[in-house]
Design a protein around this motif. Structure first.
Motif, mmCIF file in Angstrom:
data_model
loop_
_atom_site.group_PDB
_atom_site.id
_atom_site.type_symbol
_atom_site.label_atom_id
_atom_site.label_comp_id
_atom_site.label_asym_id
_atom_site.label_seq_id
_atom_site.Cartn_x
_atom_site.Cartn_y
_atom_site.Cartn_z
ATOM 1 N N PRO A 223 0.806 -1.227 0.000
ATOM 2 C CA PRO A 223 0.000 0.000 0.000
ATOM 3 C C PRO A 223 0.835 1.270 0.000
ATOM 4 N N ALA A 224 2.132 1.132 0.238
ATOM 5 C CA ALA A 224 3.041 2.284 0.265
ATOM 6 C C ALA A 224 2.534 3.322 1.260
ATOM 7 N N SER A 225 2.693 4.602 0.930
ATOM 8 C CA SER A 225 2.414 5.651 1.920
ATOM 9 C C SER A 225 0.935 5.850 2.213
ATOM 10 N N THR A 226 0.021 5.216 1.453
ATOM 11 C CA THR A 226 -1.397 5.289 1.837
ATOM 12 C C THR A 226 -1.582 4.669 3.224
ATOM 13 N N PHE A 227 -0.683 3.732 3.602
ATOM 14 C CA PHE A 227 -0.765 3.067 4.899
ATOM 15 C C PHE A 227 -0.528 4.038 6.050
ATOM 16 N N ALA B 180 -10.049 15.060 0.094
ATOM 17 C CA ALA B 180 -9.104 14.643 1.136
ATOM 18 C C ALA B 180 -8.526 13.300 0.713
ATOM 19 N N GLY B 181 -7.223 13.121 0.906
ATOM 20 C CA GLY B 181 -6.660 11.855 0.442
ATOM 21 C C GLY B 181 -5.204 11.686 0.785
ATOM 22 N N LYS B 182 -4.591 10.669 0.157
ATOM 23 C CA LYS B 182 -3.184 10.357 0.401
ATOM 24 C C LYS B 182 -2.595 9.639 -0.798
ATOM 25 N N THR B 183 -1.383 10.054 -1.151
ATOM 26 C CA THR B 183 -0.642 9.404 -2.230
ATOM 27 C C THR B 183 0.146 8.215 -1.685
ATOM 28 N N GLY B 184 0.687 7.447 -2.607
ATOM 29 C CA GLY B 184 1.581 6.356 -2.244
ATOM 30 C C GLY B 184 2.398 5.954 -3.456
ATOM 31 N N THR B 185 3.704 5.753 -3.259
ATOM 32 C CA THR B 185 4.561 5.253 -4.340
ATOM 33 C C THR B 185 5.371 4.092 -3.784
ATOM 34 N N ALA B 186 5.112 2.919 -4.353
ATOM 35 C CA ALA B 186 5.755 1.705 -3.843
ATOM 36 C C ALA B 186 6.761 1.180 -4.841
ATOM 37 N N GLU B 187 8.048 1.157 -4.448
ATOM 38 C CA GLU B 187 9.060 0.583 -5.315
ATOM 39 C C GLU B 187 8.963 -0.930 -5.233
ATOM 40 N N VAL B 188 8.972 -1.556 -6.399
ATOM 41 C CA VAL B 188 8.756 -2.997 -6.430
ATOM 42 C C VAL B 188 9.735 -3.678 -7.368
ATOM 43 N N ALA B 189 10.078 -4.917 -7.054
ATOM 44 C CA ALA B 189 10.847 -5.765 -7.961
ATOM 45 C C ALA B 189 9.858 -6.426 -8.913
ATOM 46 N N PRO B 190 10.257 -6.780 -10.126
ATOM 47 C CA PRO B 190 11.637 -6.753 -10.639
ATOM 48 C C PRO B 190 11.942 -5.490 -11.446
ATOM 49 N N MET C 57 -1.384 4.398 10.198
ATOM 50 C CA MET C 57 -0.349 4.704 11.182
ATOM 51 C C MET C 57 -0.709 5.951 11.993
ATOM 52 N N SER C 58 -1.256 6.950 11.333
ATOM 53 C CA SER C 58 -1.636 8.189 12.034
ATOM 54 C C SER C 58 -2.774 7.932 13.011
ATOM 55 N N THR C 59 -3.771 7.169 12.554
ATOM 56 C CA THR C 59 -4.904 6.839 13.421
ATOM 57 C C THR C 59 -4.440 6.056 14.641
ATOM 58 N N ALA C 60 -3.582 5.065 14.422
ATOM 59 C CA ALA C 60 -3.084 4.244 15.524
ATOM 60 C C ALA C 60 -2.285 5.087 16.519
ATOM 61 N N MET C 61 -1.420 5.961 16.010
ATOM 62 C CA MET C 61 -0.584 6.799 16.859
ATOM 63 C C MET C 61 -1.446 7.693 17.754
ATOM 64 N N LEU C 62 -2.498 8.279 17.169
ATOM 65 C CA LEU C 62 -3.349 9.193 17.927
ATOM 66 C C LEU C 62 -4.206 8.441 18.949
ATOM 67 N N GLN C 63 -4.822 7.331 18.523
ATOM 68 C CA GLN C 63 -5.713 6.600 19.425
ATOM 69 C C GLN C 63 -4.938 5.943 20.562
ATOM 70 N N GLU C 64 -3.759 5.467 20.254
ATOM 71 C CA GLU C 64 -2.930 4.819 21.280
ATOM 72 C C GLU C 64 -2.189 5.833 22.158
ATOM 73 N N ILE D 280 5.744 2.195 6.630
ATOM 74 C CA ILE D 280 5.517 3.046 5.455
ATOM 75 C C ILE D 280 4.863 2.246 4.319
ATOM 76 N N GLY D 281 4.220 1.116 4.701
ATOM 77 C CA GLY D 281 3.446 0.359 3.725
ATOM 78 C C GLY D 281 4.260 -0.461 2.759
ATOM 79 N N GLN D 282 5.461 -0.851 3.161
ATOM 80 C CA GLN D 282 6.320 -1.658 2.289
ATOM 81 C C GLN D 282 6.597 -2.999 2.972
ATOM 82 N N GLY D 283 7.661 -3.653 2.571
ATOM 83 C CA GLY D 283 8.022 -4.930 3.176
ATOM 84 C C GLY D 283 7.061 -6.028 2.783
ATOM 85 N N TYR D 284 6.583 -6.762 3.788
ATOM 86 C CA TYR D 284 5.719 -7.917 3.533
ATOM 87 C C TYR D 284 4.246 -7.536 3.409
#
Length: 625
Positions: A326-330, A539-549, A334-341, A450-454
């Motif tokens: 999901p890249a940075s849309t995630f 209202a929204g959010k961008t995301g750019t996910a670098e991917v293989a190959p 993260m923002s919601t979790a940080m604020l609620q927690e 940041i919405g990467q990895g697994y």
């Protein structure tokens, strides 16, 4: 000379034998009479039915499959077109005339005589029931056969409607297509009434999901035949077929066309939904296929060509069956979790120098020069990786990140009414160790933050994420079925109501802060120039996910809802992804802006692009041809 006693005993013995014989005869006679009574009177109706069954020639009358409409129930997406099936009754062809009839018929049908011979093998030459030799025959061909019917003994035809997909293009992934039932499908569905070898069944999409509603019930035409199967009754008994129900979708055809044109020839997907109900207004995926091609005689080769495209996979509905980071849309989660927690104060700043050292590795933010000191609102707007790396690794941790991703429906089925869909994947330390046999590291937490990895999601799940924010804590079950209608009276038989899929308890002030941060992202953040729009607040959010190959290539995301200043009942969510396999362009923000402009300005793709001053970019954008 016998004594008197001996004579008396002999007479009694003879009388007893005569009585027994008379009794046996009487019993047999009465038994026969009772059996005759049962046959002719008591069970007459049952035996008449059996007699009719044993001496009846039954011809199936195909049911009209239900039609499929868009949300306003006026524009048909899928209808039925009159077509014919040509049949041959071999037993009705005079001896020695088969080859002549088969050759003439083959010429009229545009097929080889051998193809007819393969269907009507030698052991079927005396068969007295119709055998289909070609389907999807045009009316003109039937007219030609009718004009020459005196030269074609044993040839007949029946009406057999075929599916006509009026609306093609990206809607194909939604409606799907039909085909002959396979042996495997028949074995699985036998107890549900799918017993005929030539049954037409929905293979994918809505055609498959609601096949039981759409298929209807076949009728019958019965005629009395002799022991050789020859028809001896002129008047048939007709059991009329029951047509399938009509299905009304939530799809808005104008928005579907707008989304499809906006995506263009870019490999990717677009989802447009109403957050207040879960209704899907548009679902576009490219590349797509032409469902009408499955009605052709060359359908097998066409299907094989689609399957062979391993790279673009045109049969895959990328909106629900493709998974991406999901890249940075995630960072919305993260923002919601940080604020609620209350894990980290939203006003407190973190310095971004353009990189972050962890272990023996340097993690670089997308802005290598750094964002300086940023708080949550600016961290989201500028999509600062260093900010969310710090929050995720040092203040939340992977377990809480997983918990909140789960609250938004990630890693779970969206339960949309389609026959298949992916769940995505939300990693944890345990899952990594079980699946990859590797220990979870702090760097894994940073990548997930940041919405990467697994981490993997579908475009529909990302749309649901934005719907959760717009609804302030609720995701309604996304659905494509709006209504089921009677095909004769047009009466609404079933109407789909909104159904809560996921609900989470988050403080109201948290939702307000996240919503405002998403609005600020559009007006002052990374997509501010691409998303400039004077007609609707987004209202929204961008995301750019670098991917293989694909080295130095990125998936381009944009998820948004609008109008920001309207009640949620009037809002729509747009989730758009353009895959990294396309020549690189940052199209998703521009494309989402065009879709929002088109929806709320009631404009076509071309009109919306012109209104936003994007005509040149929309016409000459770097598209995959």
């Amino acid at each position: 000379m016998k004594s008197y006693k001996e004579k008396s005993y002999l007479n009694i013995s003879l009388d007893m034998k005569a009585f027994i014989i008379r009794t046996v005869i009487a019993v047999l006679f009465l038994t026969y009479l009772y059996h005759l009574f049962s046959l002719q009177i008591k069970d007459s109706s049952r035996y008449q039915t059996l007699s009719k069954t044993n001496s009846a020639s039954v011809t199936e009358i195909a049911a009209q499959r239900g039609e499929i409409f868009d949300r306003y129930a006026t524009l048909p997406i899928v209808i039925n077109t009159d077509s014919f099936s040509v049949e041959v009754t071999p037993g009705s062809i005079p001896k020695g005339k088969y080859d002549t009839v088969a050759s003439k018929l083959a010429s009229m049908l545009g097929i080889s005589k051998k193809s007819i011979d393969n269907i009507i093998s030698d052991d079927l030459r005396n068969y007295n029931s119709p055998i289909p030799v070609k389907t999807n025959v045009s009316f003109n061909t039937i007219s030609n056969i009718a004009e020459n019917i005196s030269d074609l003994p044993g040839v007949s035809w029946v009406s057999k409607p075929i599916r006509n997909y009026v609306e093609t293009g990206s809607i194909a992934h939604v409606v799907g297509y039909v085909g002959n039932i396979s042996k495997t499908e028949r074995n699985v569905l036998y107890n549900q009434g799918y017993v005929k070898a030539n049954e037409i069944i929905g293979k994918t999409g809505i055609e498959s999901q609601y096949d039981s509603l759409l298929k209807g019930e076949s009728g019958e035409e019965r005629r009395t035949v002799d022991v050789r199967g020859r028809i001896i009754s002129e008047t048939p008994e007709i059991k009329p077929p029951t047509p399938g129900k009509n299905v009304v979708l939530t799809i808005d055809s104008s928005i579907q066309t707008l989304a499809e044109k906006t995506l263009g020839k870019r490999v990717g997907a677009v989802v447009v939904l109403k957050p207040a109900t879960g209704e899907i207004l548009a679902m576009a995926s490219y590349p797509f296929f032409d469902p009408n091609r499955f009605n052709d005689e060359d359908a097998g080769n066409y299907y094989a060509s689609l399957i062979s495209e391993q790279m673009n996979r045109p049969l895959v509905n990328r909106a629900v069956n493709a998974e991406y980071p999901p890249a940075s849309t995630f960072k919305i989660i993260m923002s919601t979790a940080m604020l609620q927690e209350k894990a980290f104060p939203s006003k407190k700043q973190i310095e971004c120098k353009g990189y972050m050292n962890y272990g023996n590795r340097k993690f670089r933010c997308h802005l290598h020069s750094g964002h300086g000191w940023v708080d949550m609102k600016n961290g989201l707007a500028e999509s600062c990786d260093v900010y969310y790396w710090t929050v995720g690794r040092d203040y939340l941790g992977i377990d809480k990140i997983h918990y909140w991703a789960d609250q938004f429906g990630f890693g779970q089925s969206a339960q949309i009414d389609l026959p298949s869909q992916r769940k995505g994947f939300v990693p944890t330390a345990e899952k990594k160790e079980r699946q990859y046999h590797e220990k979870w590291l702090g760097g894994d937490t940073m990548s997930t933050s940041i919405g990467q990895g697994y981490l993997l999601v579908t475009p529909l799940q990302v749309a649901n994420m934005a719907a959760m924010v717009a609804n302030r804590g609720v995701i309604y079950k996304p659905h494509l079925l709006k209504e089921v209608r009677d095909p004769i009276t047009n009466e609404v038989l079933q109407e789909v109501k909104p159904e809560v899929l996921f609900k989470t308890e988050v403080n109201d002030e948290v939702w307000t802060e996240v919503q405002n941060a998403m609005r600020y992202t559009i007006t002052d953040g990374t997509p501010r120039f691409a998303m400039m729009n004077k007609n609707v607040q987004i209202a929204g959010k961008t995301g750019t996910a670098e991917v293989a190959p694909y080295k130095d290539s990125w998936h381009s995301w944009l998820v948004a809802y609008a109008p920001f200043d309207a009640p949620v009942e009037d809002q729509v969510v747009v989730s758009m992804i353009v895959e990294a396999c396309n020549p690189w362009e940052w199209w998703s923000p521009y494309g989402t802006n065009i879709i929002m402009q088109g929806i709320f300005g009631k404009q076509t793709y071309e009109e919306a692009a012109k209104a936003l001053g994007l005509t040149y970019l929309a016409r000459n954008g770097n598209r995959r041809e």
